[in-house]
Design a protein around this motif. Sequence first.
Motif, PDB file in Angstrom:
ATOM      1  N   ALA A 113       0.833  -1.208   0.000  1.00 57.13           N
ATOM      2  CA  ALA A 113       0.000   0.000   0.000  1.00 57.13           C
ATOM      3  C   ALA A 113       0.870   1.262   0.000  1.00 57.13           C
ATOM      4  O   ALA A 113       0.508   2.278  -0.596  1.00 57.13           O
ATOM      5  N   ALA A 114       2.012   1.184   0.653  1.00 61.55           N
ATOM      6  CA  ALA A 114       2.880   2.364   0.748  1.00 61.55           C
ATOM      7  C   ALA A 114       3.892   2.442  -0.390  1.00 61.55           C
ATOM      8  O   ALA A 114       4.539   3.478  -0.576  1.00 61.55           O
ATOM      9  N   ARG A 115       4.053   1.365  -1.146  1.00 65.65           N
ATOM     10  CA  ARG A 115       5.178   1.290  -2.094  1.00 65.65           C
ATOM     11  C   ARG A 115       4.796   1.034  -3.546  1.00 65.65           C
ATOM     12  O   ARG A 115       5.652   1.030  -4.424  1.00 65.65           O
ATOM     13  N   ILE A 116       3.531   0.774  -3.798  1.00 66.05           N
ATOM     14  CA  ILE A 116       3.135   0.317  -5.130  1.00 66.05           C
ATOM     15  C   ILE A 116       3.204   1.458  -6.147  1.00 66.05           C
ATOM     16  O   ILE A 116       3.002   2.626  -5.804  1.00 66.05           O
ATOM     17  N   THR A 117       3.527   1.113  -7.400  1.00 59.53           N
ATOM     18  CA  THR A 117       3.618   2.114  -8.479  1.00 59.53           C
ATOM     19  C   THR A 117       2.344   2.078  -9.328  1.00 59.53           C
ATOM     20  O   THR A 117       1.584   1.105  -9.297  1.00 59.53           O
ATOM     21  N   ASP A 118       2.134   3.146 -10.097  1.00 54.03           N
ATOM     22  CA  ASP A 118       0.963   3.215 -10.974  1.00 54.03           C
ATOM     23  C   ASP A 118       0.978   2.090 -12.012  1.00 54.03           C
ATOM     24  O   ASP A 118      -0.058   1.504 -12.330  1.00 54.03           O
ATOM     25  N   ASP A 119       2.168   1.787 -12.545  1.00 49.74           N
ATOM     26  CA  ASP A 119       2.281   0.707 -13.533  1.00 49.74           C
ATOM     27  C   ASP A 119       1.783  -0.608 -12.954  1.00 49.74           C
ATOM     28  O   ASP A 119       1.101  -1.378 -13.630  1.00 49.74           O
TER      29      ASP A 119
END
Lengths: 230, 230
Positions: A113-119
């Motif tokens: 949740a804190a680290r995910i990217t848009d891609d």
Amino acid sequence: MGRSRVDAAVEELLSRVVSGTYPAGTALPGEAALASDLSVSRLTAREATRVLVTRGVLSSRQGSGTYVNEPEAWQDLGSLVALARHDGSEREVGLALLEVRRMLEVGSAGLAAARITDDRLQAMESAIAELRRADADDDVDAAAAADLDFHNHIIKAASNPFVSVTFAPLRDELVVARRITSSCHKVRAHAVTQHEHILTALRLGSPDAAQAAMRAHMDQTTNDLLEYIT
Amino acid sequence: MGRSRVDAAVEELLSRVVSGTYPAGTALPGEAALASDLSVSRLTAREATRVLVTRGVLSSRQGSGTYVNEPEAWQDLGSLVALARHDGSEREVGLALLEVRRMLEVGSAGLAAARITDDRLQAMESAIAELRRADADDDVDAAAAADLDFHNHIIKAASNPFVSVTFAPLRDELVVARRITSSCHKVRAHAVTQHEHILTALRLGSPDAAQAAMRAHMDQTTNDLLEYIT
């Protein structure tokens, strides 16, 4: 020597250990006898033995042969799962695997949740679309693959190489159970809804919401397992 | 061939991979050259190579030699930790390991609350008493050992062989960090208090309380790491 021939010999040797043909605490037959028992060459028997030594299932003792270790010493999830399948039911094995999976997937959802990217969020949306399509087409293989794909993204999105490597042996074992439950439309429909909840929480960037959504999904998966696997 | 000679060769070969002497994607030198590079016999070089192939660090390609895999393909926590230690700081590695540890230990504390036996509760009480004694005597080795002993009991009390085998590679890595933090009296005093809280929750048989107590302990351990390891 073909890798697959050694793999087949490893599987056969492990199944003899698991079934009690070569019980824990005893010595394996010598190399020639073992090769003959397994119907393979001595070289293949030796390679297969070496593989199970590195997995902690067997021990080589200098000048005294190869021994079968007690399961407490086994260092390989796959070997322990094979043993549990022999001694118990698929359902019990599935529930025990889910207990570990829950720890790692709920935790990973929180980190993601804190680290995910848009891609990656986009790739997860595609995995849900693919699961929905596979469900409509009653394409069980594609449904199981899209389901695992979604979960792999979360483990990767935790952005911790130690999480990935810790989870990897579990993933191989989960494929089996997921193919069984994925054959049921109702289970696939649950998964679509819950994957959407998880994705929403990840988009919000809320670790608590992502963990709660993953926990709910693991609860549902546990129920599916109780209902569809005996 | 002595096991320790192969182990030393594995460590040396891995350190050459990790430091970039043999970079990912490239072929290792041939067996004779590799043996000479590592100052070991060809047989030892071959065994060391085989060990790293089973860990996914290297790949053997039929007739074309042995290649260094990209770290994504490595299947072994210890090798990835060695790489992370080379590329980053001990603190970063410790924090990343703690993220995995937290998942497995908080989850295990929850399972243990429902499954723990009186004998094990007693053994955990002894581990706390030993930690208290070691703290008073400023006996760092004994303090670190008693600390790990307490945590091992919780993993075992989860009564799930798949949890134990999943946690095992982490335990080896934790020993290093624990010996550093255990040298500080304040950290040991924190651990005594928090182990007592965890034990109380397990005695009550409350999964929620046990998870909360373990979570608090992991928070404290994270803080200790930030304070005492650079």
